[in-house]
Design a protein around this motif. Structure first.
Motif, PDB file in Angstrom:
ATOM      1  N   MET A   6      78.212  71.318  98.790  1.00 27.37           N
ATOM      2  CA  MET A   6      77.426  70.620  97.806  1.00 27.37           C
ATOM      3  C   MET A   6      78.383  69.590  98.657  1.00 27.37           C
ATOM      4  O   MET A   6      77.784  68.295  99.006  1.00 27.37           O
ATOM      5  N   LYS A   7      79.445  69.680  98.767  1.00 22.62           N
ATOM      6  CA  LYS A   7      80.291  68.167  99.192  1.00 22.62           C
ATOM      7  C   LYS A   7      79.528  68.767 100.995  1.00 22.62           C
ATOM      8  O   LYS A   7      78.951  67.272 101.717  1.00 22.62           O
ATOM      9  N   ALA A   8      79.432  69.630 101.371  1.00 20.18           N
ATOM     10  CA  ALA A   8      79.177  69.560 102.841  1.00 20.18           C
ATOM     11  C   ALA A   8      77.700  68.806 103.176  1.00 20.18           C
ATOM     12  O   ALA A   8      77.300  68.448 103.948  1.00 20.18           O
ATOM     13  N   THR A   9      76.622  69.367 102.246  1.00 17.86           N
ATOM     14  CA  THR A   9      75.573  69.105 101.800  1.00 17.86           C
ATOM     15  C   THR A   9      75.289  67.196 101.101  1.00 17.86           C
ATOM     16  O   THR A   9      73.803  66.724 100.869  1.00 17.86           O
ATOM     17  N   LYS A  10      75.868  66.837 100.443  1.00  9.74           N
ATOM     18  CA  LYS A  10      76.371  65.275 100.600  1.00  9.74           C
ATOM     19  C   LYS A  10      75.451  65.312  98.978  1.00  9.74           C
ATOM     20  O   LYS A  10      75.129  64.264  99.200  1.00  9.74           O
ATOM     21  N   GLY A  11      75.453  66.082  98.636  1.00  8.08           N
ATOM     22  CA  GLY A  11      74.755  66.403  97.103  1.00  8.08           C
ATOM     23  C   GLY A  11      73.489  66.847  96.857  1.00  8.08           C
ATOM     24  O   GLY A  11      72.895  66.482  95.761  1.00  8.08           O
ATOM     25  N   GLN A  12      73.019  66.604  98.148  1.00 11.66           N
ATOM     26  CA  GLN A  12      71.467  66.836  97.706  1.00 11.66           C
ATOM     27  C   GLN A  12      71.484  67.985  97.587  1.00 11.66           C
ATOM     28  O   GLN A  12      69.724  68.481  97.361  1.00 11.66           O
ATOM     29  N   ALA A  13      72.278  69.103  97.511  1.00 12.10           N
ATOM     30  CA  ALA A  13      71.708  70.032  97.515  1.00 12.10           C
ATOM     31  C   ALA A  13      71.240  69.978  95.792  1.00 12.10           C
ATOM     32  O   ALA A  13      72.246  70.031  94.928  1.00 12.10           O
TER      33      ALA A  13
END
Lengths: 504, 98, 504
Positions: A480-487
């Motif tokens: 989630m952190k890596a996708t900036k919460g957009q997952a």
């Protein structure tokens, strides 16, 4: 104007020592197309003196004719306030000289109001029902509007004059007068506020007025007196004029209680007078002293004939009345399944119409409530506006929730989308596109992030493989952190479990 | 019935917003006293059992449809005004209001 | 053609219809007559020559084009200055309205214009119709054409004098307590006060709203019927207007003119004869009764015991309503504005200064009387009692009309008195209306027509009263009496009036 210092007693002390009695006169401007007694348009905000006729200008020779729709609206109000409707009633002239009263008399009703002897049950913040008895509701006409120009320094000054616009003159009003409201004790200010607010809701429900406080569609005069005990005779009252917001009604009562208590406690007497409410300072100042000089010389208006609503007409109006706010509220609470406290908060926040519209647009009641009473309530509070004045419609909230329900937005993203909508960036769909806020559901992109997280945390992978699913959250968090919460967190979890499983 | 004294005439003239000279006050007090005495005879026959008549013909429920008509033109509205400004009637300062 | 100003309106209408005469010729003839006699009579406050001729030209053109026009089209008329007219000053005889040009027409004026009657001008009157001699006009006295040193009656002395002096064949009057009928009586003309609600009051500057009625002022009964039918009938702008067709008035006049009154019961009101009535007035009244009997009418005596209270009730109701109706004359929106001689210039003080300077003595007297009668503590004793007397008078009429089809009396107790004779004695002046007032209080119609000359050579009026909405009876009986009297006189009573054309 200099504000004189006034001794006040703390409110709590004041109501501990005295019993307040209130009386409220509410004027509501009816939303008819034309004026009470002439076919000039009843409008707001037009150029001055462009909605007038010989009648509303009080020109010599002009004669009034009653607006039948205004009578019907007055009867609706009377019925909604549980009043008796007069079999016959008349208009009377209230004679007094004032430049905004074009005939120098106001056509009103005096001893024969159209509606009388009613009551209104109002709900206080904690759910207590308080019954306010209505003495009468009568029809009358509004005055014009004065603008005072010049001479700001002195009240009596040659340069000072006034400008008068008669567009408002003759707009139909219904004045609703309570009987003395006793038994409210320390809650008098709250009762006063709840009463005016409930009336406002009724006017809107009945469709008799837009009832916009800020436009002066609804105006309250608040009478207040104190007495030693509930058994004592009524004390001398003051009448605070033109208190034009719910909050001010409450504050004005509090202020007058404190002010009068200070005078009485010091052995003084209350002067029977009208007082002016000052929104900025939250105080009242003395106006005219009510005296014998106030002699209105009422007599039956000879240019009008009696109004005698047939019982058939009254019953027809009654049968066509919409559901009253309290009944509607109870019905909606049961349909929506809200708890008592939840429903009360919704009502107090003025969110009932908004939630109803949001639900009607397809949102589940719980979700609708969550939005309006949560994120949106905070936003309104921050901006110091009413909920209904926010730049978002119930349809947009429904659209937003639809995006969440379909998995295209998660809660966090949805809040960001709402932020964009409130900022005027467009509909939720448009904000999603413009801000690129959609949930990352491209499995390829997710798998890359998952693989990176798995590679970075081999120990976690090992634990999970051994059958302990607990630590899997650490992997999800990293993704989630890596996708900036957009997952979509659910999807990530599924993929992680799948990945670890197939890998092994 | 009370009599109409000079003071009473002055009080009523103020209520009716009419400036009267001292001479007018003197004269009116005398005249009105006579008139009032004469007209007060109506109370001899106005017994409680007699209903009041305010309209010569017993009409009721004369209503107008709620249909707008055009406003008087602003020029006509203000043409006879002793003074006007910005489309409004200009009147001397109004006391008794904040 | 002989002097067209001597023709009755019906004769003039016939000549116009036959195209023997143009409306321009007829109108110009009357304007010429006005130019000749106005210096002596002063019946007009405003002469509307150009507009009248323009109307006449228009009617002539329509007739020439073969258009169907109203029977009275092209017949000129004078209008009492209490009736608002859009293109002519309207002062009601008051300084306070000097130069006021109303922005609208009275309904009856609209009807005159639509029918194509050239309006010759506005006639003089007692200020705001308060008076019985026209001496209370702010614009000088009108002189009685029979004797220029005498009053023409009032308040509508100008309309009556204009018609009596052949300045106009038709005029509009208003009658609140006799202001059409009493001037008719003292000038040898015919005047009719219709049933209350029979002619629209919209655009009449109100004196006493529950008493005022506009009506015709003419030289013949038939002319009154023609004019009454034109101006009468329902008007939605007057709430007190009767929403029923008028009875056939012209038909009734034509029927009456045959001289047969078989089966008609004529009631002589005992209370309106005897003490206070001039011997010559009583003699002419008796002779007229004898003629009616000759025509087949049955003469009966009826008693109206409460008529003795009518004057008292009238002088309470009229001033009370007038005090309120005249409040609008305050120098704020139209008309005179006077600043106080010294002290601060406030709206309140300007109103009082304007009203002090703008109203004449009789108006002040009645406004103060009315304000007093309505003021706190006096309402029941004065206004309330007067309204009860009104009920009693209505009952008297109702009882009398079970015995008689019409009631009759002398119109006024005396013939025209000298200018100035009663000016300082308001009560004596008020007594002129003792016989005419009951009809206004009850709302019933009344007519005055000439019944001969008194011992002093001045005209005497004969009053006929009928039940409400039975105005046709006035015309039947009036036309019969007129026909018989003219047969006795071998001509019209005005043929015996002195020549006026001082200018020739």
């Amino acid at each position: 104007m200099s504000s004189p210092t006034v001794d006040l007693i703390e409110y709590d002390d004041a109501v501990a020592r005295f019993d307040p009695v209130i009386g409220i006169e509410v004027h509501v401007e009816l939303g008819t197309r034309t004026k009470m007694f002439c076919p000039a348009e009843a409008v707001f905000g037009e150029e001055p003196n462009t909605a007038v006729s010989p009648v509303s200008l009080g020109l010599p020779g002009a004669l009034p004719v009653v607006n039948g729709t205004a009578v019907e609206y007055a009867i609706r109000i009377g019925l909604a306030l549980n009043c008796s409707i007069a079999e016959t009633c008349r208009f009377a002239r209230k004679n007094y000289f004032y430049p905004d009263v074009p005939k120098n008399f106001q056509t009103s009703q005096y001893d024969e109001p159209i509606a009388f002897d009613g009551y209104l049950d109002v709900e206080l913040g904690d759910g207590t029902i308080f019954r306010v008895e209505i003495e009468r509701a009568h029809m009358e006409e509004d005055a014009g509007k004065n603008t005072h120009v010049g001479g700001a320094t002195g009240r009596i000054h040659g340069a000072e004059y006034s400008l008068v616009d008669y567009n408002r003159a003759g707009i139909p009003l219904v004045e609703i007068v309570t009987r003395p409201i006793t038994g409210a004790g320390a809650r008098a200010p709250e009762v006063a506020r709840a009463y005016v607010q409930t009336l406002r809701d009724i006017f809107r429900t009945l469709g008799v007025s837009e009832a916009r406080m800020e436009r002066g569609n609804v105006r309250a005069d608040v009478n207040l007196s104190l007495r030693d005990t509930p058994e004592s005779p009524l004390g001398t009252r003051t009448e605070t004029k033109n208190v034009n917001s719910f909050r001010s009604v409450e504050r004005a009562v509090r202020y007058e209680v404190s002010r009068q208590a200070a005078i009485l406690a010091a052995g003084g007497t209350i002067t029977q007078e009208t007082r002016h409410w000052h929104e900025d300072t939250g105080t009242t100042t003395a106006g005219r002293v009510k005296s014998d000089a106030e002699d209105y010389r009422y007599f039956p208006e000879p240019d009008l004939v009696p109004v005698a609503p047939s019982r058939a007409w009254v019953e027809e109006i009654r049968s066509g009345l919409p559901e009253m706010p309290v009944a509607r509220r109870n019905r909606l609470q049961s349909v929506w399944g809200y708890a008592d406290a939840e429903m009360r908060d919704v009502v107090n926040a003025g969110a009932i119409d908004l939630i109803e519209a949001t639900v009607a647009a397809g949102t589940a009641p719980a979700a609708a409530r969550k939005w309006w009473m949560g994120e949106l309530a905070r936003s309104a509070k921050t901006d110091q506006v009413e909920l209904e004045d926010l730049r978002v419609t119930p349809a947009q909230i429904a659209e937003l929730q639809g995006l969440v329900d379909s998995g295209r937005l998660n809660d966090k993203l949805a809040r960001q989308v709402l932020e964009g909508v409130l900022a005027g960036e467009g509909s939720p769909g448009q904000v999603v596109v413009a801000r690129g806020l959609e949930v990352v559901s491209d499995d390829g992109a997710l798998l890359a992030a998952i693989d990176a997280a798995l590679a970075a945390q081999p120990d976690v992978v090992a634990k999970v493989r051994s059958g302990n699913l607990g630590p899997v959250g650490a992997i999800i968090g990293a993704v989630m952190k890596a996708t900036k919460g957009q997952a979509d967190a659910g999807r990530v979890r599924a993929l992680v479990v799948e990945r670890i499983g197939t890998d092994g | 019935m009370s009599t109409l004294s000079r003071d009473e005439v002055a009080r009523v003239a103020a209520l009716a917003r009419i400036d009267l000279t001292p001479d007018e006050l003197d004269r009116l007090a005398g005249e009105l006293d006579v008139i009032v005495e004469s007209v007060a005879r109506v109370s001899e026959v106005a017994t409680p059992d007699v209903p009041a008549t305010s309209h010569p013909l017993p009409l009721t429920n004369v209503f107008r449809a709620d249909v707008p008509e055009p406003s008087l033109p602003i020029a006509d509205v203000l043409r006879s005004a002793p003074a006007s400004e910005d489309g409004k009637f200009l009147v001397p300062q109004i006391l008794g209001e904040e | 053609m002989a002097d067209v100003t001597r023709l009755s309106a019906a004769e003039l209408a016939d000549a116009l219809g036959a195209r023997e005469l143009s409306s321009v010729e007829a109108t110009q003839a009357h304007l010429d007559r006005m130019a000749a006699v106005e210096p002596a009579v002063h019946a007009f406050l405003h002469v509307n020559a150009e507009d009248a001729l323009a109307t006449a030209r228009g009617v002539d053109a329509r007739r020439a084009a073969g258009e169907q026009v109203h029977r009275l089209a092209g017949v000129p008329i004078a209008v009492k200055d209490v009736v608002v007219t859009k293109d002519m000053p309207t002062t009601a005889g008051s300084r306070i309205l000097e130069g006021w040009i109303p922005p609208y027409d009275a309904t009856l004026v609209t009807r005159l214009r639509q029918a194509g009657l050239p309006i010759l001008g506005k006639t003089n009157m007692d200020e705001f119709a308060m008076g019985s001699s026209t001496e209370h006009s702010a614009y000088g006295n009108t002189h009685n054409p029979w004797d220029l040193d005498r009053i023409p009656g009032g308040s509508g002395g100008g309309s009556a004098a204009a018609v009596a002096a052949f300045e106009a064949p038709l005029a509009i009057g208003t009658d609140t307590g006799g202001s059409i009928r009493q001037p008719a009586a003292v000038t040898g003309t015919v005047g009719v006060k219709p049933t209350y609600g029979g002619v629209s009051r919209y655009g009449l500057i109100a004196l006493a709203s529950s008493l005022d009625q506009a009506g015709p002022v003419t030289r013949t009964v038939l002319d009154s019927a023609l004019l009454h039918e034109l101006i009468g009938g329902h008007d939605p702008r007057d709430s007190t207007s009767i929403d029923e067709p008028l009875p056939g008035l012209v038909d009734a006049a034509l029927r009456g003119a045959t001289g047969d009154l078989t089966g008609v019961r004529v009631g002589v009101v005992t209370e309106l004869d005897g003490e206070g009535y001039q011997p010559g007035v009583r003699a002419r009244f008796g002779e007229a009764l004898a003629l009616l009997e000759q025509a087949g009418a049955e003469i009966v005596q009826v008693s109206c015991p409460h008529f003795e209270y009518a004057l008292g009730a009238y002088y309470l109701i009229l001033p009370s309503e007038a005090s309120s109706n005249l409040a609008k004359f305050d120098g704020m929106r139209f008309g005179l504005r006077v600043e106080p001689a010294d002290g601060p210039v406030t709206a309140e003080r300007v109103m009082a200064a304007t009203r002090g300077a703008g109203f004449g003595p009789e108006v002040k007297r009645r406004i103060i009387l009315g304000t007093y009668a309505l003021s706190a503590g006096y309402y029941d004793a004065y206004y309330g009692s007067a309204q009860k007397v009104r009920t009693l008078i209505q009952r008297d009429f109702a009882a009398a009309f079970t015995h008689a089809d019409v009631l009759v009396s002398p119109t006024a107790p005396t013939t025209a008195f000298r200018l100035g004779e009663k000016l300082d004695d308001p009560l004596a002046m008020y007594l002129n209306d003792v016989a005419t007032i009951p009809a206004n209080l009850a709302g019933v119609p009344g007519m005055s027509l000439p019944s001969g000359l008194s011992d002093d050579g001045l005209p005497v009026g004969f009053q006929i009263l009928a039940p409400a909405k039975a105005d046709d009876r006035l015309y039947r009986v009036g036309a019969a009496l007129e026909a018989m009297l003219e047969s006795v006189w071998s001509g019209h009573i005005l043929d015996r009036a002195p020549e006026l054309e001082v200018g020739k």
